[in-house]
Design a protein around this motif. Structure first.
Motif, PDB file in Angstrom:
ATOM      1  N   ILE A 114      -8.346  -9.873  32.279  1.00 51.70           N
ATOM      2  CA  ILE A 114      -9.755 -10.871  32.032  1.00 51.70           C
ATOM      3  C   ILE A 114      -8.784 -11.897  32.812  1.00 51.70           C
ATOM      4  O   ILE A 114     -10.066 -12.796  34.146  1.00 51.70           O
ATOM      5  CB  ILE A 114      -9.207 -11.534  30.748  1.00 51.70           C
ATOM      6  N   SER A 115      -8.113 -12.108  33.430  1.00 55.26           N
ATOM      7  CA  SER A 115      -7.237 -13.259  34.581  1.00 55.26           C
ATOM      8  C   SER A 115      -7.845 -12.731  36.457  1.00 55.26           C
ATOM      9  O   SER A 115      -8.300 -14.206  37.064  1.00 55.26           O
ATOM     10  CB  SER A 115      -5.736 -13.556  34.831  1.00 55.26           C
ATOM     11  N   ASN A 130      -9.670 -17.352  35.475  1.00 56.16           N
ATOM     12  CA  ASN A 130     -10.419 -17.469  36.801  1.00 56.16           C
ATOM     13  C   ASN A 130     -12.394 -17.802  36.558  1.00 56.16           C
ATOM     14  O   ASN A 130     -12.974 -17.736  37.182  1.00 56.16           O
ATOM     15  CB  ASN A 130     -10.163 -16.470  37.914  1.00 56.16           C
ATOM     16  N   LEU A 131     -12.720 -17.465  34.735  1.00 55.22           N
ATOM     17  CA  LEU A 131     -13.231 -17.272  34.203  1.00 55.22           C
ATOM     18  C   LEU A 131     -14.014 -18.659  34.147  1.00 55.22           C
ATOM     19  O   LEU A 131     -14.087 -19.899  33.626  1.00 55.22           O
ATOM     20  CB  LEU A 131     -13.388 -17.112  32.628  1.00 55.22           C
ATOM     21  N   LYS A 132     -15.687 -18.398  34.625  1.00 51.68           N
ATOM     22  CA  LYS A 132     -16.154 -19.358  34.496  1.00 51.68           C
ATOM     23  C   LYS A 132     -17.548 -19.332  33.907  1.00 51.68           C
ATOM     24  O   LYS A 132     -17.991 -20.030  33.948  1.00 51.68           O
ATOM     25  CB  LYS A 132     -16.931 -19.724  36.401  1.00 51.68           C
ATOM     26  N   VAL A 133     -17.964 -17.801  33.814  1.00 48.13           N
ATOM     27  CA  VAL A 133     -19.236 -17.283  32.695  1.00 48.13           C
ATOM     28  C   VAL A 133     -18.770 -16.241  31.863  1.00 48.13           C
ATOM     29  O   VAL A 133     -18.576 -15.570  32.429  1.00 48.13           O
ATOM     30  CB  VAL A 133     -20.551 -17.358  33.872  1.00 48.13           C
ATOM     31  N   ILE A 134     -19.563 -17.026  30.579  1.00 47.89           N
ATOM     32  CA  ILE A 134     -19.126 -15.405  29.610  1.00 47.89           C
ATOM     33  C   ILE A 134     -20.571 -15.661  29.182  1.00 47.89           C
ATOM     34  O   ILE A 134     -21.539 -16.441  29.335  1.00 47.89           O
ATOM     35  CB  ILE A 134     -18.459 -16.325  28.489  1.00 47.89           C
ATOM     36  N   ALA A 135     -21.490 -13.345  29.834  1.00 44.98           N
ATOM     37  CA  ALA A 135     -23.012 -13.810  29.385  1.00 44.98           C
ATOM     38  C   ALA A 135     -23.081 -12.597  28.698  1.00 44.98           C
ATOM     39  O   ALA A 135     -22.447 -11.367  28.683  1.00 44.98           O
ATOM     40  CB  ALA A 135     -23.283 -13.026  30.511  1.00 44.98           C
ATOM     41  N   ARG A 136     -23.698 -12.744  27.523  1.00 44.38           N
ATOM     42  CA  ARG A 136     -23.496 -11.944  26.467  1.00 44.38           C
ATOM     43  C   ARG A 136     -24.944 -11.288  26.585  1.00 44.38           C
ATOM     44  O   ARG A 136     -25.973 -12.388  26.543  1.00 44.38           O
ATOM     45  CB  ARG A 136     -23.857 -12.117  24.902  1.00 44.38           C
ATOM     46  N   ALA A 137     -25.517 -10.423  27.062  1.00 43.89           N
ATOM     47  CA  ALA A 137     -26.388  -9.345  27.192  1.00 43.89           C
ATOM     48  C   ALA A 137     -26.649  -9.001  25.784  1.00 43.89           C
ATOM     49  O   ALA A 137     -26.551  -8.167  25.345  1.00 43.89           O
ATOM     50  CB  ALA A 137     -26.870  -7.877  27.670  1.00 43.89           C
ATOM     51  N   GLY A 138     -27.636  -9.837  25.212  1.00 45.74           N
ATOM     52  CA  GLY A 138     -28.188 -10.209  24.075  1.00 45.74           C
ATOM     53  C   GLY A 138     -28.497 -11.541  23.329  1.00 45.74           C
ATOM     54  O   GLY A 138     -28.284 -12.430  24.112  1.00 45.74           O
TER      55      GLY A 138
END
Ligand code: MLT
Length: 295
Positions: free
Chosen positions: A39-40, A63-71
């Motif tokens: 994930i890094s 480095n994560l900027k966005v977590i996006a859930r399709a649902g």
């Protein structure tokens, strides 16, 4: 920018992301261990319900900027941990509405008309015409718990059936929760899983239901107290229920709920339509691109 897609999404959304010249790793079978390890290297993570985005995953996602859930449901993402790291969390609350509401209507008719037994008995070579007298939706009182997008759509679809609708919602109730449980012929649940809703359909509320009444849970398993629901069903305290969601998914092969004859079970397919998947995937892909561009 690099995006990891850790669950199955629609092909069109994948093509859209590639057109945006974004580096995409599509790994819909990724294991929790592999996710944690890799994930890094990603700026965004797109997922559905299979992937669990734990605090550990978020902390490793340097480095994560966005977590996006399709649902819709965000209960598989540690939102607090994401907020603490200033990571945006996106979902697609409109994409699944029609799919979930239509399945709810299907389950209502299936319960009132005993379609589960009709189907399995025909497969077994039986002809149970005499035992399969059902009831009409017309004239019934339907209790809707949670009047967000899905609850509203269910009520809209029900408008042609000649039913009385009772609503319980934090902002928009037509009666108390007790009255809804006491008067309804069928209760359908459309709330998100939060610390407030976890286990809130409890023994006391279930005990208020008429013996002829049905329950539908198409939201999240943990909203209903498992033990007390099982007791109500096995002792025929209520007429039956339809469950699309469970306390543990996948539901174990030897689950006691599979053995009950007054239960209709479906494997969390509320949002599983081609149309909903396409809408959720496209919406999430576009939103992730916007978020990564800082829009
Ligand atoms: C959702 O929250 O979007 C639905 O329950 C669909 C799913 O999780 O698969």
């Amino acid at each position: 920018m690099k995006i990891l897609i850790s669950d199955k999404i629609d092909e069109n959304a994948l093509s859209y992301l590639k057109e945006q010249k974004i580096d995409v790793d599509y790994l819909p079978e990724i294991t929790p261990e592999e996710l944690l390890k890799s994930i890094s290297t990603y700026d965004a993570l797109i997922l559905r319900s299979r992937t669990r985005v734990t605090k550990e995953v978020i902390e490793s996602g340097i480095n994560l900027k966005v977590i996006a859930r399709a649902g819709t449901g965000l209960d598989n993402i540690d939102i607090k941990a994401a907020e603490q790291k200033n990571i945006k969390v996106i979902n697609t609350p409109s994409a699944n509405v029609t799919a979930v509401a239509e399945l709810t209507l299907g389950l209502m008719i299936s319960l009132f008309r005993k379609l589960g037994l009709a189907y399995t008995s025909m497969k077994e070579g039986l002809w149970l015409k005499k035992d399969l007298k059902g009831s009409e939706l017309n004239g019934k009182t339907i209790g809707i718990i949670g009047f967000g997008r899905i609850g509203k759509k269910v009520s809209e679809l029900l408008s042609v059936f000649g039913v009385e609708i009772l609503i319980y919602d934090l902002q928009n109730s037509t009666c108390s929760l007790e009255e809804l449980f006491t008067r309804s012929d069928l209760i359908t649940i459309h709330v998100a899983l939060t610390p407030v809703t976890r286990g809130f359909i409890n023994k006391k509320l279930l005990s208020l239901m008429k013996p002829s009444a049905f329950l539908i849970n198409i939201s999240r398993g943990e909203v209903v107290d498992e033990e007390n629901l099982y007791e109500a069903l096995v002792n025929k305290r209520i007429a039956g229920c339809a469950l699309d969601v469970f306390w543990q998914e996948p539901l174990s092969a030897d689950s006691r709920f599979r053995k009950l004859d007054n239960v209709i079970l479906t494997p969390h397919i509320g949002a599983a339509t081609h149309e909903a998947l396409k809408k959720a995937s496209q919406s999430v892909a576009e939103d992730v691109v916007r978020a990564l561009k800082g829009e």
